[in-house]
Scaffold this motif. Structure first.
Motif, mmCIF file in Angstrom:
data_model
loop_
_atom_site.group_PDB
_atom_site.id
_atom_site.type_symbol
_atom_site.label_atom_id
_atom_site.label_comp_id
_atom_site.label_asym_id
_atom_site.label_seq_id
_atom_site.Cartn_x
_atom_site.Cartn_y
_atom_site.Cartn_z
ATOM 1 N N ALA A 135 -4.529 10.038 8.064
ATOM 2 C CA ALA A 135 -5.263 11.001 8.892
ATOM 3 C C ALA A 135 -6.764 10.877 8.633
ATOM 4 O O ALA A 135 -7.570 10.888 9.564
ATOM 5 C CB ALA A 135 -4.772 12.412 8.604
ATOM 6 N N GLU A 136 -7.118 10.740 7.361
ATOM 7 C CA GLU A 136 -8.538 10.619 7.018
ATOM 8 C C GLU A 136 -9.152 9.329 7.560
ATOM 9 O O GLU A 136 -10.330 9.283 7.894
ATOM 10 C CB GLU A 136 -8.706 10.670 5.489
ATOM 11 C CG GLU A 136 -8.523 12.079 4.928
ATOM 12 C CD GLU A 136 -8.327 12.096 3.418
ATOM 13 O OE1 GLU A 136 -8.261 13.196 2.865
ATOM 14 O OE2 GLU A 136 -8.228 11.019 2.808
ATOM 15 N N ASP A 181 0.837 -1.192 0.000
ATOM 16 C CA ASP A 181 0.000 0.000 0.000
ATOM 17 C C ASP A 181 0.876 1.247 0.000
ATOM 18 O O ASP A 181 1.929 1.273 0.646
ATOM 19 C CB ASP A 181 -0.892 0.001 1.250
ATOM 20 C CG ASP A 181 -1.875 1.164 1.226
ATOM 21 O OD1 ASP A 181 -2.669 1.238 0.276
ATOM 22 O OD2 ASP A 181 -1.821 2.007 2.151
ATOM 23 N N HIS A 182 0.418 2.270 -0.740
ATOM 24 C CA HIS A 182 1.060 3.582 -0.670
ATOM 25 C C HIS A 182 0.459 4.322 0.515
ATOM 26 O O HIS A 182 -0.747 4.560 0.539
ATOM 27 C CB HIS A 182 0.785 4.387 -1.942
ATOM 28 C CG HIS A 182 1.494 3.872 -3.153
ATOM 29 N ND1 HIS A 182 1.073 2.766 -3.853
ATOM 30 C CD2 HIS A 182 2.609 4.310 -3.785
ATOM 31 C CE1 HIS A 182 1.907 2.559 -4.871
ATOM 32 N NE2 HIS A 182 2.837 3.477 -4.859
ATOM 33 N N ILE A 183 1.274 4.678 1.502
ATOM 34 C CA ILE A 183 0.771 5.375 2.685
ATOM 35 C C ILE A 183 0.119 6.678 2.237
ATOM 36 O O ILE A 183 -1.041 6.950 2.549
ATOM 37 C CB ILE A 183 1.916 5.652 3.689
ATOM 38 C CG1 ILE A 183 2.560 4.326 4.112
ATOM 39 C CG2 ILE A 183 1.395 6.404 4.907
ATOM 40 C CD1 ILE A 183 3.855 4.490 4.879
ATOM 41 N N GLN A 184 0.886 7.498 1.522
ATOM 42 C CA GLN A 184 0.306 8.654 0.833
ATOM 43 C C GLN A 184 -0.107 8.133 -0.543
ATOM 44 O O GLN A 184 0.752 7.698 -1.313
ATOM 45 C CB GLN A 184 1.350 9.777 0.719
ATOM 46 C CG GLN A 184 0.906 11.003 -0.068
ATOM 47 C CD GLN A 184 -0.138 11.845 0.668
ATOM 48 O OE1 GLN A 184 -0.221 11.831 1.879
ATOM 49 N NE2 GLN A 184 -0.947 12.566 -0.093
ATOM 50 N N ASN A 197 -8.364 -2.337 0.726
ATOM 51 C CA ASN A 197 -9.662 -1.937 0.170
ATOM 52 C C ASN A 197 -10.298 -0.822 0.991
ATOM 53 O O ASN A 197 -10.861 0.126 0.443
ATOM 54 C CB ASN A 197 -10.614 -3.131 0.126
ATOM 55 C CG ASN A 197 -10.253 -4.058 -1.026
ATOM 56 O OD1 ASN A 197 -9.696 -3.619 -2.030
ATOM 57 N ND2 ASN A 197 -10.552 -5.335 -0.865
ATOM 58 N N LEU A 198 -10.209 -0.949 2.332
ATOM 59 C CA LEU A 198 -10.799 0.061 3.217
ATOM 60 C C LEU A 198 -10.139 1.425 3.007
ATOM 61 O O LEU A 198 -10.814 2.443 2.897
ATOM 62 C CB LEU A 198 -10.611 -0.352 4.684
ATOM 63 C CG LEU A 198 -11.567 -1.403 5.242
ATOM 64 C CD1 LEU A 198 -11.119 -1.831 6.628
ATOM 65 C CD2 LEU A 198 -12.997 -0.848 5.286
#
Ligand SMILES: [Zn+2]
Length: 165
Positions: free
Chosen positions: A127-128, A94-97, A119-120
């Motif tokens: 942050a979001e 996953d790309h964190i940003q 997926n989530l």
């Protein structure tokens, strides 16, 4: 059949063919530390153990500032296939940003991730989501990461590629 080459200090240096490894051993440039006794090598001068790990007799200097290229497999390996968000078994990265929001393909921005969290999270930021990382991702530094060919590591190499605990 390939042979793992260790520096005189036991750090992994590279992977060579067992024939190349045998030449190093015969020239006293290395000694065998692990071998496959079930599969000897036949040469004109007789049978030799097939080396699976050799140790150089002299220390070879290695530049310390080498960059490790980032890869999907590498990220999963660095994170021990554990999801950076929930700790479960990770099968993706996953790309964190998120990439769609300027996130780069770097060791610092990529983490192992399970499909559920992936997926989530989708293209949201931590942050979001109100999520946090279990640890801060970094470029791996252990010498074992610099060895080309270890992606297809042989079982006898295991103890030599892991950092000392
Ligand atoms: Zn997860």
């Amino acid at each position: 059949m390939r042979t793992l080459v260790l520096n005189a200090g036991y750090e992994p240096l590279g992977v060579v063919s067992f024939r190349r490894a045998l030449v190093l051993v015969m020239n006293d440039k290395a000694k065998i530390v692990e071998s496959d006794e079930d599969a000897p090598v036949w040469a004109s001068s007789g049978a030799y153990e097939r080396p699976s790990v050799i140790l150089l007799t002299r220390y070879v200097k290695v530049p310390s500032s080498r960059q490790v290229p980032v890869s999907r497999r590498g990220v999963l390996r660095r994170d021990n296939q554990r999801c950076a968000y929930c700790g479960k078994n990770a099968t993706t990265i996953d790309h964190i940003q998120p990439r769609s929001r300027g996130g780069k393909d770097t060791w610092e921005n990529l983490v192992a991730c399970c499909l559920r969290c992936n997926n989530l999270k989708s293209d949201k930021t931590l942050a979001e989501m109100g999520w946090s990382l279990r640890s801060q991702p970094r470029m791996p530094h252990h010498a074992g990461w610099f060895v080309r060919g270890v992606e297809k590591a042989q079982p006898e190499w295991e103890g030599y590629l892991q950092p000392a605990a």
